[in-house]
Design an enzyme around this catalytic site. Sequence first.
Site, short mmCIF file in Angstrom:
data_model
loop_
_atom_site.label_atom_id
_atom_site.label_comp_id
_atom_site.label_asym_id
_atom_site.label_seq_id
_atom_site.Cartn_x
_atom_site.Cartn_y
_atom_site.Cartn_z
CB SER A 13 -56.48 -9.33 -15.01
OG SER A 13 -56.84 -10.39 -15.88
CD GLU A 24 -3.05 -0.86 0.08
OE1 GLU A 24 -3.07 0.23 -0.53
OE2 GLU A 24 -3.82 -1.80 -0.19
#
Length: 765
Positions: free
Chosen positions: A397, A115
């Site tokens: 529906s 890092e």
Amino acid sequence: MSDNNDQSQSRIARYHGDDGSLQTSGPKRRRPLWRTILYWLLGIILLGILAGGGLFAYYASSAPKITTAQLTSQNSTEILDDSGNVISNLGAQNRTYVHSQDIPTTLKQSVVSIEDRRFYKHHFGIDPMRIISATLANIHGSSLGLQGGSTLTQQLVKLSVFSTAASDRTLKRKSQEAALAYYVEKHYSKDQILEYYINKVYMGNGVYGMATAAKYYYNQPLKKLNYTELAVLAGMPQSPTYYDPVAHPSYAKQRRDTVLRAMYENKVISKQQLTDGLNTPISSGLSVNHTVNGTDSNDKIFDAYLQQVIKEVEKKGYNPYKEGIKVYTNLNMNAQKRLYDIVNTDKYVDFPSDLLQVGVTMTDPQTGAVTAMIGSRKQNVAFGLNRATQTDRSSGSTIKPFMDYGPAIEYKQWPTFKTVQDTKYNYPGTNIQLNDWDQKYQGSLTMRKALVESRNIPAIRTLEAVGLNRATEFMAQNGMKFKSALQYSNGIGAYVSSEQESAAFGAIANGGTYRAPHLVNKVITADGVTHKFDVASHRSMTSATAYMLTDMLKGVPTATWAPGAQIPGLYQAGKTGQSGYPSSVSGIPDGAVMDAWYSGYTQHSSISVWTGYDQPNEPNHYMTTAQLSIAESIYKNLQMYMAQTQSNDNWVRPSSVQVVRHNGVDELAVVGSDWKQYLNEKDQSSSTGSSSSMVSFSSFSRDNNSSSSTSDNAASSRESESNATQGGNNDNSSSNDASSSSSSSNSESNSSSNSESNNSQSSSH
């Protein structure tokens, strides 16, 4: 000689000055152009440096304060409800803090190697050499993924104070970050900074800190891990998801090997250790039965809601697991608790078994805010299948107001008394016959009656008159978009979610404005900045269309058509929907269906409910006629609860709609339309009655906990798609295990890709 002198003198002008002295003049020597350009460039650069420095100082001066508590605390993200109460802390229980003296030296060296290799050499929080090196590496593509431009101190500051969202990566943020990194370097030792970082980073799967990750991934404390296992942990923070050694072993090995090489270059391990480490399987030492630490037991109440909140926050660019943010949601916790009880206890609804599943979404029609959601019942798995957002079950529906009758009013300006034909009918361009749920024809009837009674043939005839393109456009305007082209069979059943339907019916409820369903109200990042988000909204239908649809749909929640949803005295409207089985599926009794829906609304709450089994083709995994009212009962009990705190407002007829007396009934028409041409059409059906007749709201019990039952008479007249042997909507994929399908909250749904012939084996109502 004199000639030469004359020539020289001719080149030099001679004159006497005022004091009598001899003066001479000649051609001036000009400055080279390149030198002038250089001076200008240097001046511009200097001004740029001064301006940049001034801007940096200005931004840095407004940097938020950073405290030891922020540096040492876990990045727990708070999720809050609409009242500002914290309902969940993501990862709050998932960290074991480890102090510097207990962190293995090899882990510290591993982290520094991968890092921030110059971590112990720079002392200002930033590393100019590192920034230059990273920039050049990125330009030449030679960084090998080793390091970026941020130091460990800068990364710690980001994790402690700032958001990681791409939208927040501004010059101001970078300046503040650098200023705070300098402050941290001056007030904390290198060992402290490294300790804070190692304990704060997110390690995937709800795990924070490398000590917790050691227990999670290896079931061992940090001090017992070898250097290859520590290298795995050191490399994970860059991308915890992709470098998860269990879920993505190949990516995790590549990252671990990169860390090992960095450790070798930084003289942490020997050449032989590097070789041995590279040859070590990534699975070495991994725990098979790792689990995340316990979560709040109350999370199960709003599991589906929380799941969607996280997805929405991530879509906005924030990582709730890596940064401590506050997420303010639209969740009505009281309503959510009631909904949970409705579907998980026996106080409200009579469920046939624990296997029958539900998906429910409630939205506020006026804002689009999702106020409650549940994606399952009797489920103890965190973040399981969210059936409220899945789009692989047919709506039946409930789609008719959006694909059939809504477009007919919007684009063709049909009045509610427009006559439609319920006679023998084939799908357009085919010889495939479509039947109604009761295998009967009613001849000529009004659009109002056809919608309320959910007749299939009139719906598809209406769709044919409107056209698929117009119907698709209307659906899209109301938040229902499809990857595949819609077919005529979708006019009685499309593949949408309860979340989509709730928002779409909400557009009808509020008078025609579609507001995208959303769960997140605002986000406050760790630096105290509030981020509010625009809600997509647009006019999706005219106020006339919305009012006329509502007026017709008021006739559905009645004792005849949807008794389970009837709430005397409450101004409401809604639509039932079921999808039946293909005739090829054997062992299904008459009237049984795969899916049963009810979507209903008031002006303040739009609720869509799906019920069904995850494996509908398994033995006894069908819904009988007696069970079709379950969706209605769920809706009713939740809507009744909401009505206790919401005003009971009727819809006001807009000036664009006029009342037309037709066959003794007050019908509606669009003002300015040619509605008179429809007056002479023959309607052989009896009227469904005036939708304006409402029982006094005082007769409505404000806290009725009893479950709603369906009368035998109502059950016999209820929609029953499986009785129709041809026509209707069916997706053969419905036989697949729905639990294995991924839940999707995207605006695009999967429409049926089958031909009408494949869709002709069940009907929808």
